[in-house]
Design an enzyme around this catalytic site. Structure first.
Site, PDB file in Angstrom:
ATOM      1  N   ASN A   9       0.857  -1.086   0.112  1.00 42.43           N
ATOM      2  CA  ASN A   9       0.074  -0.205   0.102  1.00 42.43           C
ATOM      3  C   ASN A   9       0.979   1.142  -0.072  1.00 42.43           C
ATOM      4  O   ASN A   9       1.414   1.610   1.185  1.00 42.43           O
ATOM      5  CB  ASN A   9      -0.788  -0.101   1.424  1.00 42.43           C
ATOM      6  N   LYS A  11       0.206   4.290  -0.255  1.00 39.87           N
ATOM      7  CA  LYS A  11      -0.668   5.390   0.134  1.00 39.87           C
ATOM      8  C   LYS A  11      -0.406   6.763  -0.927  1.00 39.87           C
ATOM      9  O   LYS A  11      -0.548   6.423  -1.871  1.00 39.87           O
ATOM     10  CB  LYS A  11      -0.177   5.670   1.736  1.00 39.87           C
ATOM     11  N   HIS A  95      -9.804   0.860   4.596  1.00 41.64           N
ATOM     12  CA  HIS A  95      -8.684   1.259   5.273  1.00 41.64           C
ATOM     13  C   HIS A  95      -9.119   2.035   6.295  1.00 41.64           C
ATOM     14  O   HIS A  95      -9.544   3.033   6.359  1.00 41.64           O
ATOM     15  CB  HIS A  95      -7.998   1.628   4.314  1.00 41.64           C
ATOM     16  N   GLU A  97      -7.439   4.648   7.452  1.00 39.17           N
ATOM     17  CA  GLU A  97      -7.170   5.890   7.257  1.00 39.17           C
ATOM     18  C   GLU A  97      -8.155   6.642   6.470  1.00 39.17           C
ATOM     19  O   GLU A  97      -8.655   7.787   6.764  1.00 39.17           O
ATOM     20  CB  GLU A  97      -5.596   6.160   6.406  1.00 39.17           C
ATOM     21  N   GLU A 167      -5.921  -5.380  10.406  1.00 41.38           N
ATOM     22  CA  GLU A 167      -4.860  -4.031  10.740  1.00 41.38           C
ATOM     23  C   GLU A 167      -5.486  -3.304  11.944  1.00 41.38           C
ATOM     24  O   GLU A 167      -6.178  -2.488  11.915  1.00 41.38           O
ATOM     25  CB  GLU A 167      -5.115  -3.382   9.585  1.00 41.38           C
ATOM     26  N   GLY A 173       1.656   2.348  10.750  1.00 38.57           N
ATOM     27  CA  GLY A 173       2.434   3.515  10.495  1.00 38.57           C
ATOM     28  C   GLY A 173       3.157   4.010  11.803  1.00 38.57           C
ATOM     29  O   GLY A 173       3.527   5.111  11.924  1.00 38.57           O
ATOM     30  N   SER A 212       2.622  -2.041  10.523  1.00 34.91           N
ATOM     31  CA  SER A 212       4.292  -1.982  10.994  1.00 34.91           C
ATOM     32  C   SER A 212       4.932  -3.221  10.814  1.00 34.91           C
ATOM     33  O   SER A 212       5.795  -3.569  11.372  1.00 34.91           O
ATOM     34  CB  SER A 212       4.368  -1.594  12.406  1.00 34.91           C
ATOM     35  N   GLY A 233       2.580  -0.862   4.465  1.00 37.34           N
ATOM     36  CA  GLY A 233       2.276   0.301   4.212  1.00 37.34           C
ATOM     37  C   GLY A 233       4.026   0.862   3.986  1.00 37.34           C
ATOM     38  O   GLY A 233       4.561   0.649   2.872  1.00 37.34           O
TER      39      GLY A 233
HETATM   40  C1  PEP Z   1      -1.361   0.178   5.972  1.00 37.65           C
HETATM   41  O1  PEP Z   1      -1.185   1.181   5.135  1.00 37.65           O
HETATM   42  O2  PEP Z   1      -2.255  -0.664   5.622  1.00 37.65           O
HETATM   43  C2  PEP Z   1      -0.056  -0.170   6.943  1.00 37.65           C
HETATM   44  C3  PEP Z   1      -0.372  -1.371   7.652  1.00 37.65           C
HETATM   45  O3  PEP Z   1       0.877   0.774   6.897  1.00 37.65           O
HETATM   46  P1  PEP Z   1       2.208   0.240   7.712  1.00 37.65           P
HETATM   47  O4  PEP Z   1       2.952  -0.852   7.408  1.00 37.65           O
HETATM   48  O5  PEP Z   1       3.035   1.646   7.409  1.00 37.65           O
HETATM   49  O6  PEP Z   1       1.921   0.279   9.199  1.00 37.65           O
END
Ligand code: PEP
Length: 249
Positions: A9, A11, A95, A97, A167, A173, A212, A233
């Protein structure tokens, strides 16, 4: 047997030039024969480059967002139909976000999932609790509610045409991943719930962990019995690090 699936992803990152060099490097790194499905999820402006550069590579790609109406007066939006028309295979739905920053509620998430399935895209349905909800012992209640809302009124989806990403919001993040045993517990509950709601789906649907994931912790998650991949991400922005994570699957 569930084929592992690891998705990048991006983003709201990368220019055209950066995207092209990413695709070129990834294609150098990834062997033609592999036992993991890779999915790249660039921002909308870069989807046409994914179409051009990933064609024939076996690396799938999809959109981070699309609006569920096929067309119309929705200034600024891109439809599921348009994304599918470009050749995408996947659509991220729900998601955190988008839920948190853009007010996407359960009703809109459900419409996106339905539109994706009807339009030939595979939804990657994201579910997860906030830290407050986890600390209050409500993690599973929240995840179950998100699943029930997003999949309400659906006929039995084909297991190959649905991916669930667990998630936890507080892990996205932040650099603080969930404990593998907690991720496994929720993933097992998701699988069980799906099996009850849609007979036969539970054992076959793929469930990712996201939050993460990095090269140095990927195998902790990818080795878990009910986790079949990762939604990545930050660590997916570099092709080397993304491929290192995918190799752990
Ligand atoms: C995501 O954007 O779905 C995500 C898991 O981000 P990150 O890996 O940066 O935590």
């Amino acid at each position: 047997m569930r084929t592992p699936i690891v998705a990048a992803n991006w983003k709201m990152h990368k220019t055209c030039e950066e995207a092209v060099s990413y695709f070129r490097r990834l294609l150098e790194l990834v062997p033609a024969r592999r036992e993991v499905e890779l999915v790249i999820l660039p921002p909308a402006t870069l989807l046409f480059l994914a179409q051009k550069h990933l064609a024939g590579s076996g690396i799938a790609w999809g959109a981070q967002h699309a609006y569920p109406e096929p067309q119309g007066a929705f200034t600024g939006e891109v439809s599921v139909t348009q994304v599918a028309d470009l050749g995408a295979s996947f659509l991220v739905c729900g998601h955190s976000e988008r839920r948190r920053l853009f007010g996407e509620d359960d009703g809109l998430v459900a419409r996106k999932v339905r539109a994706a399935l009807e339009g030939g895209l595979i939804p990657i349905l994201c579910v997860g609790e906030t830290l407050e909800e986890r600390e209050a012992g409500r993690a599973w209640e929240v995840v179950r509610g998100q699943l029930a809302a997003a999949l309400a009124d659906l006929e039995l989806p084909s297991p190959e045409r649905l991916v669930i990403a667990y998630e936890p919001v507080w892990a996205i993040g932040t650099g603080v991943a969930a404990r593998p045993q907690d991720a496994q517990e929720v993933a097992a509950r998701i699988r069980h719930w799906l099996g009850e709601r849609f007979p036969g789906l539970g054992e076959r649907v793929r469930i990712q962990y996201g939050g993460s994931v990095k090269p140095d912790n990927a195998s902790d998650f990818l080795a878990l019995p009910d986790i079949d991949g990762a939604l990545v991400g930050g660590a997916s922005l570099d092709p080397e690090s993304f491929w290192e994570i995918a190799r752990a699957a």
